[in-house]
Structure formats: C-alpha cells, structure tokens
Design a protein around this motif. Structure first.
Motif, PDB file in Angstrom:
ATOM      1  N   PHE A 140      35.090  40.508  35.129  1.00  0.00           N
ATOM      2  CA  PHE A 140      36.086  39.644  34.461  1.00  0.00           C
ATOM      3  C   PHE A 140      35.594  40.180  32.813  1.00  0.00           C
ATOM      4  O   PHE A 140      36.603  40.560  31.949  1.00  0.00           O
ATOM      5  CB  PHE A 140      35.807  38.235  34.467  1.00  0.00           C
TER       6      PHE A 140
ATOM      7  N   LEU B   8      40.451  38.346  38.193  1.00  0.00           N
ATOM      8  CA  LEU B   8      39.926  37.178  37.516  1.00  0.00           C
ATOM      9  C   LEU B   8      40.300  37.020  36.013  1.00  0.00           C
ATOM     10  O   LEU B   8      40.413  35.918  35.388  1.00  0.00           O
ATOM     11  CB  LEU B   8      38.416  37.031  37.435  1.00  0.00           C
TER      12      LEU B   8
ATOM     13  N   TYR C  64      43.510  37.945  35.391  1.00  0.00           N
ATOM     14  CA  TYR C  64      44.605  37.394  35.541  1.00  0.00           C
ATOM     15  C   TYR C  64      44.411  35.890  35.584  1.00  0.00           C
ATOM     16  O   TYR C  64      45.325  35.253  35.043  1.00  0.00           O
ATOM     17  CB  TYR C  64      45.489  37.886  36.834  1.00  0.00           C
ATOM     18  N   PHE C  65      43.744  35.414  36.358  1.00  0.00           N
ATOM     19  CA  PHE C  65      43.424  33.957  36.570  1.00  0.00           C
ATOM     20  C   PHE C  65      43.277  33.292  35.208  1.00  0.00           C
ATOM     21  O   PHE C  65      43.607  32.417  34.903  1.00  0.00           O
ATOM     22  CB  PHE C  65      42.122  33.785  37.607  1.00  0.00           C
TER      23      PHE C  65
END
Lengths: 296, 300, 433
Positions: free
Chosen positions: B235, B254, B256-257
């Motif tokens: 990340f 992550l 994107y999350f």
C-alpha cells in the motif's frame, strides 16, 4: 574401544588436513568479506544519500551534477531540525511506548505460542488460522470501530490504545514463536516431566530459555514497529508533548514542500536507538539449540 | 462438541485445558481487537455509507457491483497478484541467502548484520521519499551510475513496464528484516547434525540440502505465509510514490480500498473490498497450510 | 458538646460553609473549554499557534483553548475516522473536504451579527468559494493559496529570452519553454500541468468535465475545447522542453509542484504556489511571478484554495467557539500567523502588511487573487475528485507517457466517456450533485 579408535583416526585425519584447511578458510574468508562489503555498500547507498542530503543547503539538494559529499557540510541542519520540534522528547515517548509493548509481548507471546505448539485440542487448526487471519486485515479498516470503542472507554489521548493490544499477543510473534517451539525436541519436555515439572514449569524452565533467538526477534521487531507506527498515534493521541518520534518526523512534510535536508537528518538520528538496541541484541540471536550439544 | 470432549482420555482433556488456558489471552484480544472491527466491517459492507451520513442498508449490492461491473476491481486485483508473484519468491530466496551469509562465523559479522538490517528499520514514508529520489530517472543515484557505464536507465516509477518492478525492488531492499528471522531459525538446527555430516564426508552444498533446508522448513513456512500476507497488503509505496499510476500499473488492491474509503467516501464498498482481500489471502494461506504437512518437518 | 460547638466555632463553621458555597459558585463560572485541531506548517508553525491561543485567552478570560497540533499527512484520515465514528470531534477544525460540510455549524447569522468582522473583509472569491456552501456560511477561509507561473530570471537572462507577461498564451508558453531548455545543463524550460481542468484548461476554453446538473460527461470531457486543451498538453510533452512525469511526481510531494527543481535553477518556469514562492525567496532565487497563460477573449481562471476553518455542528459551546473562530481566522489570528510564520492572510487589509509586500514577485502574486477560481466548481463537486478524475486518468497518463499520436487525442478522450459516466452515475446518488 572400537569407537575410540575410530575417533582417534578421524582426529589424525583432521590434523593432517589442518594446514590446507586453514589456507582454504583464509581464501574463503577473503571471498566472503569481499561479497559482504560489496553487498553492504549496495544496501547502504540510499542511507549514504540520506546522510549526504542531510548536510546540504536546500538549493544544493537537486543541483546538477549531484554532489556526493557536500563541499560545505551544514552540520547546523541537525541543530535546526531538533530545534524546530521537540524530537528528543518524542524519542523518549517512543521509547516508553516501545518498552511497554516489549514487556507485553514477552509476557503474552510465549504463553500463547506454547498452547499452539505443544498441546492438542479441538479446533486448534481453526483457531490457528483465525489467528493468522487477523494479520490479513488492513489497518485502516479497524480505525473507525476501534476509535469509537476507545472513545467510549475514555482512552483517547492516552497511551493505552497503543499499548494494550501487545498484552493480548501479536499474531506475527505468536506464529513465529509457535514455529520455533515446534523445532524444540519433545524429549526435552519429557525429561523435565520425569523430573517432576508441570506444563508451566516446562515452558518457563526448558522452552523459554531455548527460545532466546525468537524472543530477540520479538524485542527487535516490536521496537521497529512501535517506533515507526504513525497512523495509530495520529488517531489516538492529542497532546503535543505526547507524540512519538514517527509523528515528529511527519512535521517536516509541509503543506507545500518537504524540508528534505531536515527530514533526512532527523530520520537518520531517529533510527540510531533501534540500531544500538539491535547491535547489542543480536548476540542473543545466535544461540538456541545450535549452542547446546543435545543428542537427538 | 460435547461428545468430542467425552471421547477424550483424561490426559487429552488435561492437555486441552492447558492449551485453551494458554490461548485465553489471545482469545480475549481476538474478540476485542479483531472480531469486533471485522463484524462491524461486514455490516458496513452491506450498506451504502459515506462516513458522513448514517449507513443505509443495501444488502449485497456492493458485492454484486464488485463482481459484475467494476473494471478497477479487476485491474487492482491483477496488479496486486503480479506484485505478489514477483516479490514473494525473490524475497524468500534472497532473504535466505542473506541469512546464510550472515550466519557465517567470521569476525566482524555483527557489523554486517546491523548494516543489512538498517533498511528494514526506516519507516515507510521516509523510505518511500528516499526511493523517489533514488530512482529519479534524471538525477537519481541508480540512473546516474547507469549513465557512467553508458546505459540509459528507465523511468522507473513512471515507466509502464518498470513501475511495478520498481516497487518490488524497494521491498527487496528491506530483506534484512526477513533475514533476521531466518537467522533465528538457523539457530535451532542442532550443531551435532552438521558435525556428523561432516564426518560422513558431506560437502557444504550437500549439508545445506540435507540438513539446513529440511530443518529450516518451519521457518520457511512462517516466512512464506508472512510474506504472502505482506505482499498482498502492499500500500504505502502506491500511496506515497506512484498514486497507482502510470495507467493503473501500481493501482494495488489496498490502495483502491483506501481511495474508496477515504477519498471517494464510499466506506460501504471499501468494506466489501477489504473483506474480499481477507478472503483471498485466507484462501492462499489455507492452501499453504494444507500442503505444509508434506514439506514442513518438525522435530518430533 | 458545649466546648465543641460554642459560638465562635459556629461562626467559623458558617464562614467556612459560606466560603465553600462561594467557591462552588465560582466553579460554576469556570472557563469554557474549546477544543481546537490545527496543523503545524511553515506558514502557521507551532509558536504561532501558541501565540494565537495566548492572545485569545488574554482577551477572553472565560474561554480556554485546548489545542491539538497535528501533522498534515494524516489529518484527513483522522477527520474521516472521527466523522465515521460519530465520536470525539473537536469544536473547531479544518473542514477541507466537501463531504465533511454537513457536519459544520451554520455561522451565517453569527457572522452577520458580528460587529468586528464581515464577509467583505475577505477576498471575495476566497470567501464565496471556501466559506459558503449551499448559500450558508460554513466556516471562514484561513490563508490564501493560488497557482501561478514562477519564472527564474537568471535562467531567462542566461538563455537570452524575454520575461513572460500577463497576456501570454499557452502556445507562447511552449515556445518560451523550448527556448530555455538546455540538455547540457540538465535544464528544462517549464513544467507540465499536474491535473486536467485546472486553470490552464479553463483558460484554453475547456468547460467543466461534466454538466452542471452532474448527469453527463459526454461532450464535456471529450468536447472540442477539452480536445484542444489535451492537444496543447500533447504538444508540450512532445516539445521535450518539460521534465518527464517521473521528475515532476518525484520532486513535488503530493503533487504540489517541482519547487526543488525550480530552486536548483534547472527549471526555467514552473506552475507553483505562494508557499513555494516564499521558499524560493528564502533560498535567494531571482524570480518573477505571472498568471498562468490564457487565450485572449476567454475568461481568466486561477487554481486557488483556502483552508476552511469551521465549527463542529455538535459543539456544546457555539457562542464561545464562534468567538475563537472569528479571532483565529479573523484579522487578529491571521496577522499573528503572518508575523510569526509566513502565512498569507485571506483578508486584503492584513495581507497588505506582508513583510515582502513591496517585492516585485509579490505584486505579481496579488494580481491573481481576484481572478475567477476553478475552485468555484471543484470545491462543491466531490464526485470529480473522488470518482471521475480516476476514470479519466488513463488519458492523462497516455499523453504524459507519449504513448499516443497527436491525432489520437480525440479517440482517447472518447474512450474515457464510458468509465467516467459510470463513475459519475455511481457517485452522484451517494455524494449528491
């Protein structure tokens, strides 16, 4: 008698080949040193650049051609960095957090790992996988629920949210310790049991002393992680004087630009405590079963 | 469950009780620090939640969107898988090789052990900022050195083909941390086994394959699972350096999350993404765990 | 008994009781505590923040300020967490994300009734774009920020090129950049924009990336003016007069700009901001400031921002909170920050006293503060920042990397319509128009 003879002849053989071996070892050592020094230089290049940057004037940092060793090293940069924010205080705060976390880890991890490594019980594998799964959760997803909980408990702006979890066992360390304990021969447990030791006696008297390398990993890694943790202190702490060093370093990343020279210098100083602790801890990394001549 | 208990011998029951007792601190922590947030996340994943307004129940809509009409979901999963496939084997092998070197008993080794550990102790953001500089195509150290030997270095983080490998190189630089764990594992290989093998005339290479590697499998198993989890959770590099680019080459899962949760104010969907990642990593872990019986040797 | 409770003792006891009661009464008038989250930065450093608190508390003995000073890099995460948890919010903070705004206190009436402060005291564009949301005043703009082009006079003199003037066009920019570029000195003429639909886009004539009613991107992100703007970008990239994206991303943190390259004299022109301007001035760079180029006949836009200082809607002490907000983000507080830090106040009357106000570059900077802001639209459309920009970023990357031909710009933008439209439709019901 026969065995003694054999041992004697092996000893003679060894002695005869001693001189050649010594010569071989010398060449081997030189080779190893050469490889290690080359690799070390390669790995150290970025660190060296950080050090070089920390001694430059802002306008020299991106000048072309780059200067590897600043012609007029600005040692005052370090004083400026430490004068700008209370970094000494922040390092002390980090040290307190590290100590509290290490104590928690050293208490909880061996006990929990002992359960996984030495006992059979229903759902053990499920529980083990559940434990592993806790490492797979992105830290950000826990922020909101945990913030809510700590707020309800009145623990915001205290060190508790940054310390408490260590006392319930960090899954990374539990896993590591479990793997480590599994390599310790059970014969040692049995011998102690015959001597009248109970389950906990075996843990504290036999197993934990043999786990010194793994416990050293717990200490060193806890140090590194707590020292560098940035997100949680930002979320849970409020008081200017309570910040750890990771937050202090973040102050050098301004709204519009990074004070590279100060940031690099402060970062380098901030890792010194970790390296000192590691340098002295590493002799405990060497040991464990390798050092005791047990017969399997 | 009760019948399971009843069928156990007294000794087995005593063992089970001790086992559960030993695990009890973790179980309490599990409920507070993991089960509670995960259950909350699961609930959020069934809602539309902007963080600002109260969550609105939408059932499985987030999951339906994820699996049927979200190209970013697919591309971020692809980028992450590529990264795992690239960095995981490299890190496992190089970490072991470094540990074997550091395990040699020659004078001054403690200094080398410290030197190789340094990269692993500098925190994510500082490292990222430093690598940004280090791999700068124009003034960076790497391309400057390449320039001296007459090679035109790539654009690294901003090169379609090099962006992802650049991130992998960064993670390999931190291999000193993994090496320490290997080093600790190497200490639990009894010295007498080596002595016996030497007397039998086994060479170094043979001793490595016959003794070191098999007895190191518990540590290898640990490293494999840890590095697997770690690689999937990539990340910081995307967050600080590449912002997912270029052309989504480093748009990791992550990242994107995080973008969905905190930039796009789509916490419900982000929660579904996080849980999906949890399931994927869990699947890989269970697979490795299942096969471990065949290749991991424990003493007993 | 008599010995214990004689008259004297009784008097003493009653005096003591009276004292306790009076102390208790005083306790009821204890100062109100206002919690305040703020950020330490070069413009508003920690000593300036402390000085603001001290000055305010001296003026208002009945209000205590409990300040939390944070690092900028995780402030957004903290605000999101706090808002998401619905717990633990401060009375006063920066509310820079539009989706946070429903949690701010409406101070329209309080500001109107304020004898010492009015909206007219602020730069009009800044107040309207950053303090007003849905016709209500949701905070006060703290400091001003704006993009403009800084040019290094030494580089221009060295290359024998005339300094740019405010009436220059985007195509002039490319020509000047080419003339300044010198590969031997590792010097580029100018930088590239750091995102679409910022000032230069609007100056070329491109409208917003989607319709005002937030329903369609077709004809907006791929309209003729947008194509013209992207083609201009393509020409700029193709000229070789700008550092590659790698250099830009690398040297400007968080995409704010390649100030480091500019200061090192390796970039003749750069689109930077007032924070960078101070950094360059402190580093002794000989530079000037012009607005971003624009096409004659089109309105001139500026990419600008302010820090929105607001009161939490759930505060228990709205009156006291407003007292402090209007002090801190009003003339007194911003002046303290200007004098101790290097803050550029959002109040013209205070900014005039800026130490460097007479400097040539500062006059150039003052010139952009009243131009129409691209923010006028951006600040109220969270779907652009969060969802749509991500869907169109591939077109941007392709041009930046030089992966497409000049006549493929239109087709590339057309290909972005579908994902951008999908992103818009997903986002709008969630975050509103």
């Amino acid at each position: 008698m026969r065995i003694d003879d054999q041992a004697l002849s092996i000893q003679q053989q060894l002695r005869r080949s001693g001189a050649r071996r010594r010569r071989q070892r010398l060449v081997g050592h030189a080779l190893v040193y050469a490889v290690m020094i080359f690799l070390a230089l390669l790995f150290m290049l970025p660190i060296f650049w950080m050090a070089s940057t920390s001694l430059k004037l802002p306008r020299e940092i991106f000048a072309w051609p780059p200067e590897w060793i600043p012609s007029s090293p600005q040692w005052g940069n370090y004083a400026e960095a430490f004068g700008k924010y209370p970094l000494g205080r922040y390092m002390l705060n980090s040290a307190i957090l590290v100590a509290a976390n290490i104590i928690g880890g050293l208490i909880s991890v061996p006990i929990i790992a002992y359960g996984f490594a030495r006992f059979e019980f229903p759902f053990k594998h499920v529980l083990f996988l559940l434990m592993l799964s806790t490492m797979m959760v992105p830290g950000h997803i826990k922020l909101i629920p945990m913030f809510w909980l700590y707020q309800k408990l009145g623990l915001i702006d205290t060190y508790w949210p940054l310390i408490l979890p260590a006392y319930f066992g960090n899954p990374f360390f539990i896993f590591l310790m479990t793997q480590f304990m599994r390599t310790i021969p059970r014969e040692l447990d049995d011998a102690a049991r015959i001597d009248g030791a109970g389950a906990w006696g075996i843990l504290f008297r036999i197993i934990i002393p043999l786990c010194r390398p793994a416990l050293t990993v717990v200490v060193v890694f806890t140090f590194v992680w707590v020292w560098n943790d940035f997100l949680e202190p930002i979320i849970f702490l409020r008081d200017w004087d309570s910040y750890p060093i990771s937050v202090g370093l973040a102050f050098f990343q301004g709204r519009y630009s990074v004070e590279w020279h100060l940031f690099m210098g402060a970062t380098l100083v901030s890792i010194i405590p970790i390296l000192v602790v590691y340098f002295f801890a590493q002799k405990h990394l060497i040991g464990g079963l390798a050092s005791i001549g047990i017969k399997g | 469950m009760l019948s399971l208990w009843r069928n156990m011998t007294t000794q087995e029951r005593r063992d089970a009780k001790t086992g559960y007792l030993a695990l009890s601190p973790w179980m309490v922590g599990f409920v507070i620090f993991y089960a509670f947030p995960i259950l909350a996340t699961f609930y959020f994943s069934l809602t539309q939640w902007t963080l600002v307004d109260p969550p609105v129940w939408i059932g499985l809509d987030n999951y339906v969107r994820m699996f049927t009409r979200d190209p970013l979901f697919v591309s971020s999963l692809k980028a992450t898988t590529l990264f795992v496939a690239l960095s995981l084997p490299l890190k496992l092998v190089l970490g072991l090789m470094l540990a074997l070197l550091l395990n040699l008993k020659i004078p001054g080794m403690n200094i080398f052990r410290t030197v190789f550990f340094i990269p692993a102790v500098i925190s994510g953001v500082a490292v990222s900022l430093m690598w940004i500089w280090f791999l700068n195509p124009d003034t960076g150290v790497v391309n400057t050195l390449l320039h001296y030997v007459g090679v035109q270095g790539p654009y690294w983080f901003w090169d379609l083909n090099w962006a992802l490998p650049s991130v992998a190189i960064m993670s390999i630089w931190k291999v000193g941390g993994a090496a320490i764990i290997y080093l600790a594992g190497l200490q639990n290989i009894p010295a007498h086994l080596y002595e016996a093998a030497e007397i039998d005339g086994a060479g170094k290479w043979r001793r490595f394959w016959r003794i070191t590697l098999p007895l190191l499998t518990p540590t290898l198993f640990f490293q494999l699972i840890i590095e697997l989890i770690d690689a999937f959770k990539i990340f910081t590099e995307a967050f600080v350096i590449t912002k997912g680019g270029p052309l989504k080459a480093t748009y990791f899962f992550l990242y994107y999350f995080y973008e969905e949760a905190f930039r796009n104010f789509n916490m419900g969907y982000a929660s579904a993404l996080a849980l999906f990642l949890l399931v994927v990593i869990m699947g890989c872990t269970v697979f490795v765990y299942r096969t471990s019986g065949r290749w991991v040797y424990y003493e007993n | 008994m008599k010995l214990l409770f004689n008259r004297k003792t009784m008097t003493l006891i009653s005096v003591l009781l009276l004292l306790i009661v009076s102390i208790g009464g005083a306790a009821a008038q204890d100062p109100v505590t206002i919690t305040w989250w703020t950020l330490a930065s070069a413009e508003s450093p920690e000593p300036a923040i402390r000085a603001v608190v001290e000055a305010f508390e001296a003026e208002h003995p009945n209000i205590k300020i409990d300040v939390t000073i944070m690092a900028e890099s995780a402030y957004g995460d903290l605000m999101n967490t706090t808002i998401g948890a619905g717990e633990g919010a401060p009375d006063i903070a920066y509310f820079w994300e539009t989706p946070w705004l429903p949690h701010t206190l409406d101070i329209t009436d309080r500001l109107e009734a304020d004898p010492d402060l009015s909206r007219d005291d602020y730069f009009e564009e800044y107040f309207n774009n950053w303090a007003v949301y849905n016709d209500r005043v949701v905070g006060l703009p703290f400091t001003v920020g704006a993009n403009f082009v800084m040019y290094n006079k030494d580089v221009f003199d060295d290359a024998g090129v005339d300094y740019p003037t405010a009436d220059w066009t985007p195509w002039d920019y490319i020509e000047i950049a080419k003339a300044l570029t010198d590969p031997d000195k590792r010097r580029w003429g100018g930088d590239r924009p750091r995102g679409p639909f910022r000032a230069i886009w609007r100056n070329i004539g491109a409208t917003k990336p989607y319709s005002d009613d937030s329903t369609t991107v077709e004809g907006y992100i791929n309209g003729p003016d947008a194509v013209a703007a992207y083609t201009w970008l393509w020409d700029l990239v193709d000229s070789g007069a700008t550092p590659t994206p790698a250099d830009i991303e690398v040297l400007g943190t968080e995409g704010t700009g390649p100030v480091d390259l500019f200061i090192a004299g390796r970039l003749g022109m750069a689109t930077l901001n007032n924070g960078h301007m101070i950094t360059a001035a402190n580093a002794g760079v000989n530079f000037g400031v012009v607005p971003e180029p624009h096409v004659p006949g089109n309105e001139r836009f500026v990419h600008a921002w302010a820090l929105r200082a607001s009161i939490w809607a759930g505060t228990e002490h709205p009156d006291e909170a407003y007292e402090f907000l209007s002090f801190w983000a009003g003339p007194e507080g911003q002046r303290i920050n200007m004098e101790i830090g290097a803050l550029m106040p959002s109040l013209p009357a205070v900014l005039e006293d800026y130490p460097d106000a007479e400097a040539d570059y500062f006059q150039g900077f003052m010139g952009v503060l009243n131009a129409t802001q691209t923010a006028e639209w951006r600040a109220t459309h969270p779907c652009w920042r969060g969802a749509v920009i991500r869907a169109v970023s591939d077109a941007w990357d392709l041009i930046m990397l030089g992966e497409i031909a000049r006549d493929e710009v239109q087709a590339t933008l057309d290909a972005m319509v579908e994902p951008a439209q999908a992103a818009l439709e997903e986002c709008v019901p969630r975050l509103g128009g």
